[in-house]
Design a protein around this motif. Structure first.
Motif, short mmCIF file in Angstrom:
data_model
loop_
_atom_site.label_atom_id
_atom_site.label_comp_id
_atom_site.label_asym_id
_atom_site.label_seq_id
_atom_site.Cartn_x
_atom_site.Cartn_y
_atom_site.Cartn_z
N GLY A 1 0.53 -0.98 0.13
CA GLY A 1 0.03 -0.05 -0.19
C GLY A 1 0.55 1.11 -0.01
N THR A 2 0.58 2.64 0.11
CA THR A 2 0.78 3.83 -0.07
C THR A 2 0.43 4.31 1.38
N ASP A 3 1.26 4.88 2.25
CA ASP A 3 1.16 5.52 2.45
C ASP A 3 1.22 7.37 2.70
N GLU A 4 -0.37 8.10 2.88
CA GLU A 4 -0.77 9.64 2.23
C GLU A 4 -0.57 10.72 2.40
N ASN A 5 -0.77 10.09 3.98
CA ASN A 5 -1.26 11.84 4.43
C ASN A 5 -0.08 12.40 4.99
N GLY A 6 -0.19 13.21 6.05
CA GLY A 6 1.54 14.03 6.76
C GLY A 6 1.87 15.03 5.45
N GLN A 7 2.37 16.02 6.23
CA GLN A 7 3.08 17.01 5.76
C GLN A 7 4.05 16.69 4.36
N LYS A 8 4.40 15.45 4.54
CA LYS A 8 5.63 15.33 3.18
C LYS A 8 4.71 14.79 1.92
N ILE A 9 4.06 14.25 2.01
CA ILE A 9 2.84 14.18 1.08
C ILE A 9 2.51 15.66 0.37
N LEU A 10 1.69 16.16 1.64
CA LEU A 10 1.12 17.55 1.14
C LEU A 10 3.14 18.68 0.55
#
Ligand code: MSP
Length: 417
Positions: A58-67
């Motif tokens: 899967g993919t980790d899509e929340n958080g500041q890094k993605i933003l």
């Protein structure tokens, strides 16, 4: 293989293996693909043994890094994650990854699972509001201790962490220090290999602090239940993916849960061996049976990573040598659990000597003899002269490089014979 299957599998059992969900601020490189490729090998092995397998990705899509990544790409975060998640799925397909289910943390079913966990942890009295002050590294999506910095910077991401002081929700992690130590002592197989277990035990013995599990909201991430000024801390939400993907909180999640093994890299062992089991203890949910921690692929001694600019595209490598050869090289080259250097020269060498010469010759010789002496029909295989039990033992203990060593005893044996 059918012969091995009947000899070594007396009953069918379920086997649930997970891979870390990756941050999608870029595409997989050889280092990040390593864990998923290894998990794929293990999942295939268990299917071959007749077990019912659940292999999650899967993919980790929340958080500041993605933003931040979305901002850089000048895209709306939701558009950005949809596009990149598709690319990850394509990459895994190109690498022949046989995952059974894929989880994206922006899916509504995940939010539902996270809220359920928060409610349980809250009901246990393990969440309180407090002020957090610390140095936040967006690359890590975690607070760093001052002694972890080099010249004021995060040595891995080469960035100055942000000074953060804000009101957050906290999880009473400290409360689980002793229960975690007790669990590890009672279940030495819980953290593997033993060197990693020792690191975690030493860390626990130094003492834990409560964990801040929310961030002031930047319009991205899962809003804190009943307080939309905060978002759930990305790691707190990400870990829950292992439950979401098997349909938690629906009752039938126990068909798969507890997971047989979480495969993770050494940089995220603390999250999986401390935070996650503490969260589960608090929520009253069974712990996974094992966390297996692997090492890093390095280039010139440095971790392969996008931020260090030494990333190598696994799809390009698979294009030149084939997916099986890439899988073989990655598992052959380093002892599973330790670190090792990636080198194109070595890959080329291993490809020629072990795959083309040794395995290639064995297959060629056997098929020639089958044609010449058996009229092209193999018939029923006699019992292998060499015991294959060591191979199965290595596979079941996730000593993947040792399993290959064992296999190669046979390949060489066939050639000599
Ligand atoms: N999003 C988190 C994981 C959440 S799991 C609930 C994360 N993502 S990551 O994309 O940064 O890393 C994913 C995995 O790749 C980690 O297990 C990490 O150890 C692994 N690797 C990253 N670079 C690597 C190498 N150079 N070599 C081997 N594994 C490496 O952390």
């Amino acid at each position: 293989m059918a012969a091995a299957k009947t000899r070594y599998t007396s009953f069918m059992s379920k086997f649930y293996i997970t891979t870390p969900i990756y941050y999608i601020n870029g595409l997989p490189h050889v280092g990040t693909a390593y864990c998923t490729i290894a998990a794929d090998v293990v999942a295939r092995y268990h299917r071959q043994q007749g077990n019912e397998v659940m292999f999650s990705a899967g993919t980790d899509e929340n958080g500041q890094k993605i933003l931040q990544a979305a901002e850089q790409a000048k895209k709306k975060p939701s558009v950005y994650v949809d596009e990149v998640a598709e690319k990850w799925k394509t990459t895994w397909a190109q690498l022949g990854i046989s995952y059974d289910r894929f989880i994206r943390t922006t899916e509504p079913r995940h939010k539902k699972a996270v809220y359920d966990i928060i409610a349980k942890v809250q009901a246990k009295g393990d969440i309180y509001k407090g002020i957090y002050e610390g140095l936040y590294c967006v690359g890590h999506e975690a607070f760093l201790r001052p002694d972890e910095l080099v010249d004021g910077k995060c040595p891995e991401h080469n960035t100055v962490p942000e000074k953060v002081k804000e009101e957050n929700y906290f999880f009473k992690l400290k409360k689980y220090q002793q229960p975690l130590l007790d669990h590890i002592a009672k279940h030495p197989e819980f953290i593997q290999p033993a060197t990693r277990r020792n690191e975690i035990v030493a860390f626990l013995k130094r003492g834990l602090e409560d964990l801040s599990i929310s961030r002031k909201r930047a319009n991205w991430g899962i809003p804190w239940p009943e307080d939309s000024s905060q978002a759930v801390y990305v790691w707190f939400d990400a870990l829950v993916n292992y439950l979401t993907v098997v349909d938690y909180p629906d009752a039938d999640y126990t068909k798969w849960w507890p997971a047989d093994v979480h495969l993770v890299g050494k940089d995220i062992s603390r999250f999986h061996c401390i935070y996650w089991p503490a969260m589960l203890m608090s929520a009253g949910i069974e712990l996974p049976k094992q966390v297996f921690v692997h090492g890093f692929f390095t280039i010139d001694g440095q971790k392969i990573s996008k931020s260090l600019g030494n990333a190598i595209d696994p799809v390009e490598l698979a294009g030149s040598y084939g997916v099986d050869a890439l899988r073989f090289y990655l598992l052959r080259e380093i002892s599973f659990g330790g670190d090792g250097e990636f080198s194109r020269e070595r890959f080329h060498q291993v490809y020629n000597t072990e795959l083309a010469n040794e395995l290639g010759n064995a297959v060629q010789r056997v098929s020639t003899m089958v044609t010449r002496y058996l009229g092209g029909r193999l018939g029923v295989l006699p019992k292998a002269s060499h015991d294959v039990g060591l191979y199965h033992e290595a596979m079941n203990g996730l000593r993947l490089d040792r399993a290959l060593d064992e296999l190669w005893v046979h390949v060489k044996g066939v050639n000599q014979y």
